[in-house]
Design a protein around this motif. Structure first.
Motif, PDB file in Angstrom:
ATOM      1  N   PHE A 259       0.841  -1.198   0.000  1.00 55.37           N
ATOM      2  CA  PHE A 259       0.000   0.000   0.000  1.00 55.37           C
ATOM      3  C   PHE A 259       0.878   1.252   0.000  1.00 55.37           C
ATOM      4  O   PHE A 259       0.633   2.205  -0.746  1.00 55.37           O
ATOM      5  CB  PHE A 259      -0.932   0.012   1.216  1.00 55.37           C
TER       6      PHE A 259
ATOM      7  N   ASP B 141       3.927   1.646  -1.005  1.00 59.16           N
ATOM      8  CA  ASP B 141       4.626   1.811  -2.272  1.00 59.16           C
ATOM      9  C   ASP B 141       3.722   2.511  -3.302  1.00 59.16           C
ATOM     10  O   ASP B 141       4.172   3.332  -4.091  1.00 59.16           O
ATOM     11  CB  ASP B 141       5.050   0.438  -2.793  1.00 59.16           C
TER      12      ASP B 141
ATOM     13  N   PHE C 246       0.864   4.426  -2.492  1.00 62.17           N
ATOM     14  CA  PHE C 246       0.153   5.646  -2.082  1.00 62.17           C
ATOM     15  C   PHE C 246       0.834   6.494  -1.005  1.00 62.17           C
ATOM     16  O   PHE C 246       0.442   7.640  -0.800  1.00 62.17           O
ATOM     17  CB  PHE C 246      -1.247   5.263  -1.581  1.00 62.17           C
TER      18      PHE C 246
ATOM     19  N   HIS D 258      -3.999   3.544   4.712  1.00 67.16           N
ATOM     20  CA  HIS D 258      -4.181   2.100   4.591  1.00 67.16           C
ATOM     21  C   HIS D 258      -5.165   1.617   5.670  1.00 67.16           C
ATOM     22  O   HIS D 258      -6.086   0.844   5.387  1.00 67.16           O
ATOM     23  CB  HIS D 258      -2.829   1.412   4.727  1.00 67.16           C
TER      24      HIS D 258
ATOM     25  N   PHE E  66     -10.622  -2.377  -1.586  1.00 69.93           N
ATOM     26  CA  PHE E  66     -10.927  -1.661  -0.343  1.00 69.93           C
ATOM     27  C   PHE E  66     -12.343  -1.111  -0.218  1.00 69.93           C
ATOM     28  O   PHE E  66     -12.753  -0.741   0.883  1.00 69.93           O
ATOM     29  CB  PHE E  66      -9.934  -0.499  -0.170  1.00 69.93           C
TER      30      PHE E  66
ATOM     31  N   ALA F 241      -6.001   8.542  -0.866  1.00 71.33           N
ATOM     32  CA  ALA F 241      -4.716   7.846  -1.039  1.00 71.33           C
ATOM     33  C   ALA F 241      -3.896   8.492  -2.161  1.00 71.33           C
ATOM     34  O   ALA F 241      -2.678   8.685  -2.025  1.00 71.33           O
ATOM     35  CB  ALA F 241      -4.964   6.367  -1.328  1.00 71.33           C
ATOM     36  N   LEU F 242      -4.553   8.855  -3.269  1.00 72.61           N
ATOM     37  CA  LEU F 242      -3.858   9.541  -4.373  1.00 72.61           C
ATOM     38  C   LEU F 242      -3.345  10.905  -3.917  1.00 72.61           C
ATOM     39  O   LEU F 242      -2.255  11.343  -4.299  1.00 72.61           O
ATOM     40  CB  LEU F 242      -4.794   9.703  -5.571  1.00 72.61           C
TER      41      LEU F 242
ATOM     42  N   MET G  28      -2.430  11.625  -0.893  1.00 74.93           N
ATOM     43  CA  MET G  28      -1.250  11.380  -0.053  1.00 74.93           C
ATOM     44  C   MET G  28      -0.025  11.160  -0.920  1.00 74.93           C
ATOM     45  O   MET G  28       1.052  11.692  -0.625  1.00 74.93           O
ATOM     46  CB  MET G  28      -1.498  10.174   0.848  1.00 74.93           C
ATOM     47  N   ARG G  29      -0.197  10.415  -2.004  1.00 75.94           N
ATOM     48  CA  ARG G  29       0.930  10.163  -2.911  1.00 75.94           C
ATOM     49  C   ARG G  29       1.486  11.484  -3.480  1.00 75.94           C
ATOM     50  O   ARG G  29       2.698  11.717  -3.492  1.00 75.94           O
ATOM     51  CB  ARG G  29       0.460   9.267  -4.065  1.00 75.94           C
ATOM     52  N   LEU G  30       0.571  12.345  -3.928  1.00 76.36           N
ATOM     53  CA  LEU G  30       0.996  13.643  -4.479  1.00 76.36           C
ATOM     54  C   LEU G  30       1.642  14.504  -3.407  1.00 76.36           C
ATOM     55  O   LEU G  30       2.590  15.246  -3.674  1.00 76.36           O
ATOM     56  CB  LEU G  30      -0.202  14.370  -5.093  1.00 76.36           C
TER      57      LEU G  30
END
Lengths: 152, 152
Positions: free
Chosen positions: A31, A33, A35, A61, B35, B64-65, B67-69
């Protein structure tokens, strides 16, 4: 058997449970990796010297796993679980590899909509508990829930 | 070049940007399958007749996207992005297949800790915008941020 719930079926104080899921180190890293690629979610050695003192799941997560348990759990609004917004979301302690979590969802408020008579809002607090009964997440969500159709 | 930020570097009114990411129908369904397996996140036909009127990403996918950004963006606290809790999390409109999102993060408050002199809290509002400049998520988070070490 699970029956779909309408707003009319909900009342403050009702508590709904869920199944459980065990989180692995592999799932935590996978997860992260995708997000939340921060060292404390990806690598045991670097996590050990971080704020978390060891590998910990991304809070997102934990939130995603909670949603999965919610969708498959006992609380099943007829129109689905649709969050209009959150009043609270916090992670009192980390979710660790090997932890097994389950939910307790308590209805706090039920409010029919004045402008949209076919629906309303339910405020529900969902606490995600680890195997020691400790909260790893507290979520208070305002959910859009449909009313029972006439004749149903 | 991106420099790690300490609490001492943050001030209300600062705004940080991010890169962008385009979400595909396949990614929406893959996240939902793992999820949030509800019809309006999994299946175009069933989504069309749902509350959302078409396929929409799970709000937790949007989170989640985001958080990635955030992790890959311009706002980089030295100790990582660690959420103590959220004051607000809402999804004003759905994230749709083909949408491209980016972030605007504004520092709202900076508060050194009295009990833990090495850290403090920063309240940051991160708005996730689609390609039309419309908010698909608003998140107000209280982040744990380390202070600049003496001599650094």
């Amino acid at each position: 058997m699970t029956t779909d719930l309408y707003l009319d079926d909900l009342a403050p104080g009702q508590v709904y449970g869920s199944g459980e899921v065990t989180v692995t180190a592999e799932a935590i890293k996978r997860f992260a990796d995708a997000f939340d690629p921060q060292p404390f979610h990806l690598d045991e050695a670097r996590a050990a010297t971080s704020f978390f003192g060891g590998l910990a799941a991304s809070g997102w997560h934990t939130a995603a796993l909670t949603m999965r348990l919610l969708v498959e759990g006992a609380f099943r609004p007829a129109g689905g679980i649709i969050g209009a917004g959150m009043d609270e979301l916090r992670w009192p302690r980390p979710l660790r590899p090997g932890d097994t979590i389950r939910l307790e969802s308590e209805v706090l408020e039920v409010r029919p909509s004045r402008s949209r008579p076919a629906q309303g809002l339910a405020k529900v607090r969902t606490t995600t508990l680890n195997q020691h009964g400790e909260a790893v997440q507290v979520l208070v969500a305002n959910l859009v829930v449909v009313r029972r159709p006439a004749g149903a």
